[in-house]
Enzyme design. Structure first.
Site, mmCIF file in Angstrom:
data_model
loop_
_atom_site.group_PDB
_atom_site.id
_atom_site.type_symbol
_atom_site.label_atom_id
_atom_site.label_comp_id
_atom_site.label_asym_id
_atom_site.label_seq_id
_atom_site.Cartn_x
_atom_site.Cartn_y
_atom_site.Cartn_z
ATOM 1 N N ASN A 90 0.825 -1.208 0.000
ATOM 2 C CA ASN A 90 0.000 0.000 0.000
ATOM 3 C C ASN A 90 0.857 1.255 0.000
ATOM 4 O OD1 ASN A 90 -2.054 -1.782 0.124
ATOM 5 N ND2 ASN A 90 -2.561 -1.429 2.277
ATOM 6 N N VAL A 91 0.351 2.263 -0.681
ATOM 7 C CA VAL A 91 1.101 3.519 -0.778
ATOM 8 C C VAL A 91 0.415 4.599 0.058
ATOM 9 C CG1 VAL A 91 1.977 2.949 -3.089
ATOM 10 C CG2 VAL A 91 -0.166 4.231 -2.877
ATOM 11 N N ASP A 92 -0.638 4.205 0.814
ATOM 12 C CA ASP A 92 -1.477 5.214 1.458
ATOM 13 C C ASP A 92 -0.951 5.769 2.779
ATOM 14 O OD1 ASP A 92 -2.107 3.156 3.326
ATOM 15 O OD2 ASP A 92 -3.905 2.568 2.218
ATOM 16 N N HIS A 107 5.846 -0.518 -2.753
ATOM 17 C CA HIS A 107 5.380 0.223 -3.932
ATOM 18 C C HIS A 107 5.462 1.735 -3.770
ATOM 19 C CE1 HIS A 107 2.893 -3.536 -5.329
ATOM 20 N NE2 HIS A 107 4.192 -3.691 -5.467
ATOM 21 N N GLY A 176 -5.438 -9.080 2.809
ATOM 22 C CA GLY A 176 -6.064 -8.071 1.952
ATOM 23 C C GLY A 176 -5.351 -7.812 0.651
ATOM 24 N N THR A 177 -4.733 -8.851 0.110
ATOM 25 C CA THR A 177 -4.132 -8.681 -1.219
ATOM 26 C C THR A 177 -4.645 -9.748 -2.167
ATOM 27 O OG1 THR A 177 -2.085 -8.635 -2.517
ATOM 28 C CG2 THR A 177 -2.002 -9.897 -0.462
ATOM 29 N N PRO A 203 -11.539 -11.956 2.632
ATOM 30 C CA PRO A 203 -12.904 -12.506 2.481
ATOM 31 C C PRO A 203 -13.058 -13.326 1.203
ATOM 32 C CG PRO A 203 -12.919 -10.068 2.443
ATOM 33 C CD PRO A 203 -11.499 -10.498 2.629
ATOM 34 N N GLU A 204 -12.144 -13.120 0.241
ATOM 35 C CA GLU A 204 -12.230 -13.841 -1.039
ATOM 36 C C GLU A 204 -11.065 -14.806 -1.193
ATOM 37 O OE1 GLU A 204 -14.666 -13.062 -3.277
ATOM 38 O OE2 GLU A 204 -15.427 -11.379 -2.067
ATOM 39 N N ALA A 220 -10.162 -7.755 7.063
ATOM 40 C CA ALA A 220 -8.907 -7.631 7.801
ATOM 41 C C ALA A 220 -9.113 -7.292 9.287
ATOM 42 C CB ALA A 220 -8.040 -6.569 7.138
#
Ligand code: APR
Length: 231
Positions: A90-92, A107, A176-177, A203-204, A220
């Site tokens: 994540n870049v956030d 990243h 979460g990836t 979740p997936e 998460a």
């Protein structure tokens, strides 16, 4: 045996903070896919539209607060100290905002820019700009977000550290990836081959699900709480 834990995070951990993921629901922006915007080619062709997308993402991130998932990882870090590393795609900057210290950003960071003329790298927190694309404060050259785009190499030090931890940890957690973007997506496989237990929180289903020793099919925030109870 001492636990040594490496955690890889992706956009899913910030979804509960209101930052859209790249793939799946909410990933589209003005009908563009990230693969059409986050590339050097897209930037060469139309830097203004690429900047517009990044400013839109920045405006969402600026409003976002870390959630229970980010905070749970800060707890894990304080439990394990030197035996913990957070590896984020994540870049956030939300992990740092939550208080994580032992982390590598694979990243880059959306709040930094790099000048294509003079090479200056500096913090830039604007969420809108009259001038599109914005220009370097040092030399007036074209600036770009200091993030890694498709087809570009990852920062070598960060990648080497991530690979070294994946090769030597006892537990590798993928949270979460979508685990589709390489080389980050290789890390769970490196860990598995090196004898680590692989945990997935998502979740997936993703490609990591196939090699996961423990699969937590939860968002998460809940999933990391569960993991903390298990350790
Ligand atoms: N908790 C956990 N996982 C979630 C949640 C949630 N609340 N919501 C969604 N997810 C999962 C999705 O199921 C999906 O597997 O998060 C994942 C998000 O996948 P992507 O959007 O592909 O994000 P990511 O894996 O981080 O992308 C990798 O691709 O576009 C580039 O550079 C960008 O770093 C990014 C990289």
């Amino acid at each position: 045996m001492t636990l040594k834990v490496a955690v890889l995070t992706g956009a899913g951990i910030s979804a509960e903070s209101g930052v859209p993921t790249f793939r799946g629901q909410g990933g589209l922006w003005k009908s563009f896919r990230p693969e059409e915007l986050a590339t050097p080619e897209a930037f060469r062709k139309d830097p203004a539209i690429v900047w517009e997308w990044y400013l839109w993402r920045r405006s969402l991130i600026a409003k976002a607060e870390p959630n229970e998932g980010h905070l749970g990882l800060v707890e894990l870090e304080s439990m394990l100290g030197d035996n913990f590393l957070l590896i984020t795609q994540n870049v956030d900057g939300l992990h740092q905002k939550a208080g994580s210290k032992r982390l590598v950003e694979l990243h880059g960071n959306i709040w930094k820019v790099r000048c294509l003329s003079c090479g200056a790298v500096y913090e830039d927190r604007r969420v809108q700009s009259k001038e599109l694309p914005p220009r370097c404060k040092e030399c007036g050259g074209l600036i770009r977000p200091d993030v890694v785009w498709f087809g570009e190499p990852l920062p070598i030090e960060a990648l080497e550290k991530a690979v070294s931890w994946a090769s030597s940890c006892s537990i590798f957690v993928s949270v979460g990836t979508s685990a589709l973007v390489y080389p980050a997506a290789e890390l769970p496989y490196i860990a598995k081959r090196s004898g680590a237990k692989v945990v997935e929180i998502n979740p997936e289903e993703t490609p990591v699900s196939e090699i996961g020793d423990v699969i937590i099919r939860e968002p998460a925030s809940k999933g990391i709480r569960k993991l903390l109870r298990m350790l």
